[in-house]
Design a protein around this motif. Structure first.
Motif, short mmCIF file in Angstrom:
data_model
loop_
_atom_site.label_atom_id
_atom_site.label_comp_id
_atom_site.label_asym_id
_atom_site.label_seq_id
_atom_site.Cartn_x
_atom_site.Cartn_y
_atom_site.Cartn_z
N ASP A 1 0.83 -1.26 0.22
CA ASP A 1 0.08 -0.09 0.04
C ASP A 1 0.71 1.13 -0.13
O ASP A 1 2.32 1.69 0.78
N PHE A 2 0.63 2.15 -0.93
CA PHE A 2 1.81 3.29 -1.49
C PHE A 2 0.64 4.09 -0.84
O PHE A 2 -0.31 5.05 -1.88
N ARG A 3 0.82 5.22 0.25
CA ARG A 3 -0.13 6.25 0.29
C ARG A 3 0.54 7.69 -0.15
O ARG A 3 -0.59 8.66 -0.54
N ASP A 4 2.01 7.31 -0.74
CA ASP A 4 2.71 8.47 -1.28
C ASP A 4 2.95 7.86 -2.32
O ASP A 4 3.86 6.60 -1.74
N PRO A 5 3.95 8.26 -3.34
CA PRO A 5 4.72 8.12 -4.21
C PRO A 5 6.09 8.05 -3.96
O PRO A 5 6.24 8.30 -2.49
N TRP A 6 6.70 7.07 -4.38
CA TRP A 6 8.86 6.80 -4.05
C TRP A 6 9.18 8.09 -4.23
O TRP A 6 9.67 8.96 -3.84
N THR A 7 9.68 7.44 -5.52
CA THR A 7 11.10 7.86 -5.95
C THR A 7 10.19 9.13 -6.72
O THR A 7 11.51 9.80 -6.87
N THR A 8 9.24 9.11 -6.52
CA THR A 8 8.50 10.46 -7.30
C THR A 8 8.40 11.75 -6.19
O THR A 8 7.50 12.72 -7.05
N ILE A 9 8.41 11.32 -5.69
CA ILE A 9 7.32 12.37 -4.26
C ILE A 9 8.27 13.39 -4.52
O ILE A 9 9.40 13.97 -4.06
N GLY A 10 7.62 14.48 -3.84
CA GLY A 10 8.38 16.18 -4.75
C GLY A 10 9.72 16.14 -2.85
O GLY A 10 10.32 17.12 -3.32
N TYR A 11 9.61 15.50 -1.51
CA TYR A 11 10.95 16.31 -0.90
C TYR A 11 12.21 15.71 -1.13
O TYR A 11 12.95 15.52 -1.38
#
Length: 431
Positions: free
Chosen positions: A167-177
């Motif tokens: 389950d990905f609550r947010d992206p991984w390598t493309t997340i903004g921070y």
């Protein structure tokens, strides 16, 4: 006989924030769908925010396995507790000092994919008795922190006879921070390799937004299910305008990069144009807010209209939503944030208060707001349209008619209904 489900999650009560709500509620409702639920959580975690009130919401019918964790943040806190806590909350300073820059670099390059990666080996050891005692379980890992998914990846290499849902609550390598963590080439390649292995090895990928679903579908052939976040609070019983000042409220963390200068400019213009507006207007911020945001608000002359509530318990935050004239939803103006759907938006829907959202063009939250008729979405270039909309709401407020809207379209976002989709998704992986 109930089907065994093992959920591995870092964020769990007493941790605060929306990341806790998702699997706290899913674990609760899965127990009503013929599942025997066990949750693996860290023992003595160093959470960036704490909400003790959520402990009472953990149901008795689920089992808890607590696994000790060594948190690097505790060591860093011995050097600077405030700065460490801000980094944990995602508040990255624009003018970081040498110590902060070193901490950011270490976080981005020495801890891949994140600072909780050391917990993996302890979890694998801690769940071994469970795996021996339960035949054919469904194992669910939820991130961020995405190092949790490495537990599922390791299990896939060692065992058979179970199904793994990541389950990905947010992206991984493309997340903004990511771009702010000073990640080097070697660390970036490791991120990408681990992400690919997780995507390809899981039996099912769950995402919270269509954008992330399309991104992962372009990288892997693993089946993908979109299950958004949702709400579990009682929906508003009335759309009547709340009493009090003309309050625009933002609930949740406001990072430095999520600084809507166009909004502060519009509000400053309205205050300067009309003294009666300035007299009743209140900008209310509930949650962790960066110093840069506060400085910007004051620079636009809005300091006397600002009310900082700090971090609130979940129930207190909900009360703020229900008692505001309008609710602010701010997202970073970046292509990387189009996939982000803040968990609070669904409780915004339930409150029936008008939403004023600002973010990148063609974001998933824009479609949600349009679908639910819950407010208006603006990109960062729509200054005049934004000003006109706030002025329209103010005029309605003066006449006592700034009503919200109850919408049947939001029922699909009730966590009980989303849990039915999750139950079907689990069943599908076993077909």
């Amino acid at each position: 006989m109930k089907n065994p489900v093992l959920i591995i999650a870092y964020y769990w009560p007493p941790a605060g924030g929306p990341g806790v709500q998702r699997w706290l509620k899913f674990a609760t409702y899965l127990g009503r769908h013929n599942f025997d639920v066990t949750v693996v959580v860290p023992d003595n975690a160093d959470y960036p925010v704490v909400d003790e009130s959520l402990i009472a919401e953990v149901p008795d019918h689920i089992s808890i396995i607590k696994v000790p964790i060594n948190e690097p943040s505790r060591l860093a806190s011995s050097l600077s507790r405030k700065r460490t806590k801000n980094l944990q909350k995602g508040i990255l300073p624009k003018n970081a000092g040498p110590l902060q820059r070193a901490m950011i670099w270490m976080r981005g390059n020495l801890f891949v994919p994140d600072a909780r990666v050391g917990w993996k080996s302890r979890v694998l050891k801690g769940i071994h008795p469970y795996l021996l005692a339960h035949k054919n379980p469904t194992i669910i890992t939820t991130g961020p922190p995405h190092s949790i998914h490495l537990v599922g990846l390791e299990l896939k290499k060692k065992y058979t006879g179970f199904k793994w849902l990541a389950d990905f609550r947010d992206p991984w390598t493309t997340i903004g921070y990511h771009k702010h963590l000073k990640i080097g080439t070697r660390a970036q390649k490791k991120h990408e390799r681990l992400e690919q292995e997780v995507l390809d090895s899981a039996d099912m990928i769950i995402v919270t937004s269509p954008h992330t679903g399309r991104e992962f579908a372009s990288k892997s052939s693993t089946p993908i299910q979109v299950i958004t976040n949702g709400f579990d609070i009682t929906t508003a019983s009335t759309t009547r305008q709340p009493d009090g000042a003309f309050t625009l409220s933002h609930v949740g963390t406001l990072l430095s990069d999520r600084n809507p200068l166009v909004l502060w400019e519009v509000l400053a213009d309205l205050c300067n144009d009309d003294a009666s507006f300035k007299a009743v207007f209140q900008l209310q911020l509930a949650g962790n807010v960066s110093d840069e945001i506060i400085d910007s608000i004051k620079e636009y002359g809005l300091g006397t209209n600002l009310k900082q509530l700090g971090y609130l318990s979940h129930q207190e935050a909900v009360e703020v939503m229900f008692n505001s004239q309008c609710l602010l939803l701010i997202e970073i103006d970046s292509h990387d944030t189009k996939a982000i759907i803040p968990g609070k938006i669904f409780e915004y829907f339930a409150s029936a208060r008008p939403i004023i959202a600002i973010g990148p063009k063609d974001a998933d939250i824009e479609n949600l707001i349009q679908h639910t008729h819950s407010g208006q979405y603006f990109n960062y270039l729509e200054k005049q349209n934004l000003k006109n909309y706030i002025l329209e709401k103010y005029k309605l407020y003066k006449n006592g008619n700034n009503e919200g809207q109850l919408n049947d379209n939001i029922t699909s976002y009730k966590r009980e209904n989303l849990s039915k989709t999750l139950a079907k998704t689990i069943a599908y992986t076993w077909e």
